[in-house]
Design an enzyme around this catalytic site. Structure first.
Site, PDB file in Angstrom:
ATOM      1  N   ASP A  83      69.182 116.353  62.089  1.00 17.07           N
ATOM      2  CA  ASP A  83      69.806 116.439  63.366  1.00 17.07           C
ATOM      3  C   ASP A  83      70.659 115.284  63.441  1.00 17.07           C
ATOM      4  OD1 ASP A  83      69.313 117.662  66.386  1.00 17.07           O
ATOM      5  OD2 ASP A  83      70.473 115.752  66.321  1.00 17.07           O
ATOM      6  N   ILE A  84      72.015 115.168  63.780  1.00 17.06           N
ATOM      7  CA  ILE A  84      72.678 114.133  64.037  1.00 17.06           C
ATOM      8  C   ILE A  84      72.363 113.056  65.096  1.00 17.06           C
ATOM      9  CG2 ILE A  84      74.364 114.943  65.704  1.00 17.06           C
ATOM     10  CD1 ILE A  84      76.764 114.481  63.721  1.00 17.06           C
ATOM     11  N   HIS A  97      63.754 122.598  66.306  1.00 23.35           N
ATOM     12  CA  HIS A  97      63.749 121.319  66.204  1.00 23.35           C
ATOM     13  C   HIS A  97      62.295 120.998  65.621  1.00 23.35           C
ATOM     14  CE1 HIS A  97      67.014 119.678  68.817  1.00 23.35           C
ATOM     15  NE2 HIS A  97      66.716 120.946  69.495  1.00 23.35           N
ATOM     16  N   GLU A 104      71.788 123.049  74.037  1.00 24.99           N
ATOM     17  CA  GLU A 104      73.152 122.647  73.894  1.00 24.99           C
ATOM     18  C   GLU A 104      74.014 123.210  73.094  1.00 24.99           C
ATOM     19  OE1 GLU A 104      73.121 118.367  73.570  1.00 24.99           O
ATOM     20  OE2 GLU A 104      72.491 118.020  75.564  1.00 24.99           O
ATOM     21  N   VAL A 105      73.501 123.954  71.880  1.00 22.79           N
ATOM     22  CA  VAL A 105      74.128 124.477  70.820  1.00 22.79           C
ATOM     23  C   VAL A 105      73.537 125.812  70.780  1.00 22.79           C
ATOM     24  CG1 VAL A 105      74.551 124.623  68.553  1.00 22.79           C
ATOM     25  CG2 VAL A 105      74.734 122.390  69.476  1.00 22.79           C
ATOM     26  N   HIS A 134      67.687 127.396  67.066  1.00 23.73           N
ATOM     27  CA  HIS A 134      67.467 126.609  66.102  1.00 23.73           C
ATOM     28  C   HIS A 134      65.954 125.933  66.604  1.00 23.73           C
ATOM     29  CE1 HIS A 134      69.785 124.696  69.395  1.00 23.73           C
ATOM     30  NE2 HIS A 134      69.013 123.671  69.241  1.00 23.73           N
TER      31      HIS A 134
HETATM   32  P1  5GP Z   1      69.555 121.873  71.669  1.00 24.83           P
HETATM   33  O1  5GP Z   1      69.625 120.772  72.904  1.00 24.83           O
HETATM   34  O2  5GP Z   1      70.641 122.928  71.709  1.00 24.83           O
HETATM   35  O3  5GP Z   1      68.196 122.042  71.596  1.00 24.83           O
HETATM   36  O4  5GP Z   1      69.922 120.896  70.498  1.00 24.83           O
HETATM   37  C1  5GP Z   1      71.097 120.759  69.666  1.00 24.83           C
HETATM   38  C2  5GP Z   1      70.979 119.697  68.897  1.00 24.83           C
HETATM   39  O5  5GP Z   1      71.917 119.763  67.764  1.00 24.83           O
HETATM   40  C3  5GP Z   1      71.059 118.110  69.264  1.00 24.83           C
HETATM   41  O6  5GP Z   1      69.910 117.504  68.797  1.00 24.83           O
HETATM   42  C4  5GP Z   1      72.066 117.571  68.780  1.00 24.83           C
HETATM   43  O7  5GP Z   1      71.867 116.311  68.240  1.00 24.83           O
HETATM   44  C5  5GP Z   1      72.371 118.319  67.169  1.00 24.83           C
HETATM   45  N1  5GP Z   1      73.799 118.417  66.808  1.00 24.83           N
HETATM   46  C6  5GP Z   1      74.780 118.809  67.724  1.00 24.83           C
HETATM   47  N2  5GP Z   1      75.947 118.821  66.868  1.00 24.83           N
HETATM   48  C7  5GP Z   1      75.673 118.592  65.590  1.00 24.83           C
HETATM   49  C8  5GP Z   1      76.352 118.621  64.566  1.00 24.83           C
HETATM   50  O8  5GP Z   1      77.584 118.510  64.145  1.00 24.83           O
HETATM   51  N3  5GP Z   1      75.577 118.224  63.511  1.00 24.83           N
HETATM   52  C9  5GP Z   1      74.116 117.884  63.211  1.00 24.83           C
HETATM   53  N4  5GP Z   1      73.629 117.760  62.069  1.00 24.83           N
HETATM   54  N5  5GP Z   1      73.465 118.153  64.489  1.00 24.83           N
HETATM   55  C10 5GP Z   1      74.021 118.364  65.629  1.00 24.83           C
END
Ligand code: 5GP
Ligand code: ZN
Length: 116
Positions: free
Chosen positions: A30-31, A101, A94-95, A99
């Site tokens: 994760d970034i 985590h 957010e994405v 996925h």
């Molecule tokens: P969500 O809130 O959708 O469950 O989590 C999305 C996750 O994707 C976040 O923890 C965020 O840091 C990670 N993320 C978003 N954009 C990128 C990216 O371009 N590269 C990587 N490695 N992680 C990302």
């Protein structure tokens, strides 16, 4: 999916630190890690959310859950870890590419959701 960040990572259009790849899945760091170990496991198939999973995805999801403890161990999580799947608006997703985590480290993680 053209504009999906994670599909771009799968296609190699955006760099990521990959820790596992096979024909069906990809795992990468994760970034913005929230703990010493924080990686994401995604299907190569674009499925937007857990709410979009269908009966034909059972084998793929089973494989992902089978992979999680193995990948966690490969990252040093030998005494447990946390898995989170945020789904949709209320889940804080957010994405919009499914996925898992995987989060861990050497110390006990804080409570997941605080009362109040
Ligand atoms: P969500 O809130 O959708 O469950 O989590 C999305 C996750 O994707 C976040 O923890 C965020 O840091 C990670 N993320 C978003 N954009 C990128 C990216 O371009 N590269 C990587 N490695 N992680 C990302
Ligand atoms: Zn995607």
């Amino acid at each position: 999916m053209e504009n999906c960040i994670f599909c771009k990572i799968i296609r190699g259009e955006i760099p990521a630190t990959k820790i596992h790849e096979d024909e069906d899945t990809l795992a990468f760091l994760d970034i913005h890690p929230v703990a010493p170990v924080h990686f994401l496991l995604i299907p190569k198939l674009h499925i937007a959310t857990l709410g979009d999973v269908d009966v034909q995805h059972q084998q793929l999801l089973g494989k992902m859950l089978w992979l999680v403890p193995r990948l966690a161990a490969s990252q040093g999580c030998t005494d447990g870890f946390r898995t989170i799947i945020n789904t949709g608006r209320v889940g804080g997703q957010e994405v919009f590419h499914l996925h898992i985590h995987v989060i861990g480290g050497k110390d006990r993680l804080p409570a997941m959701i605080h009362h109040g």
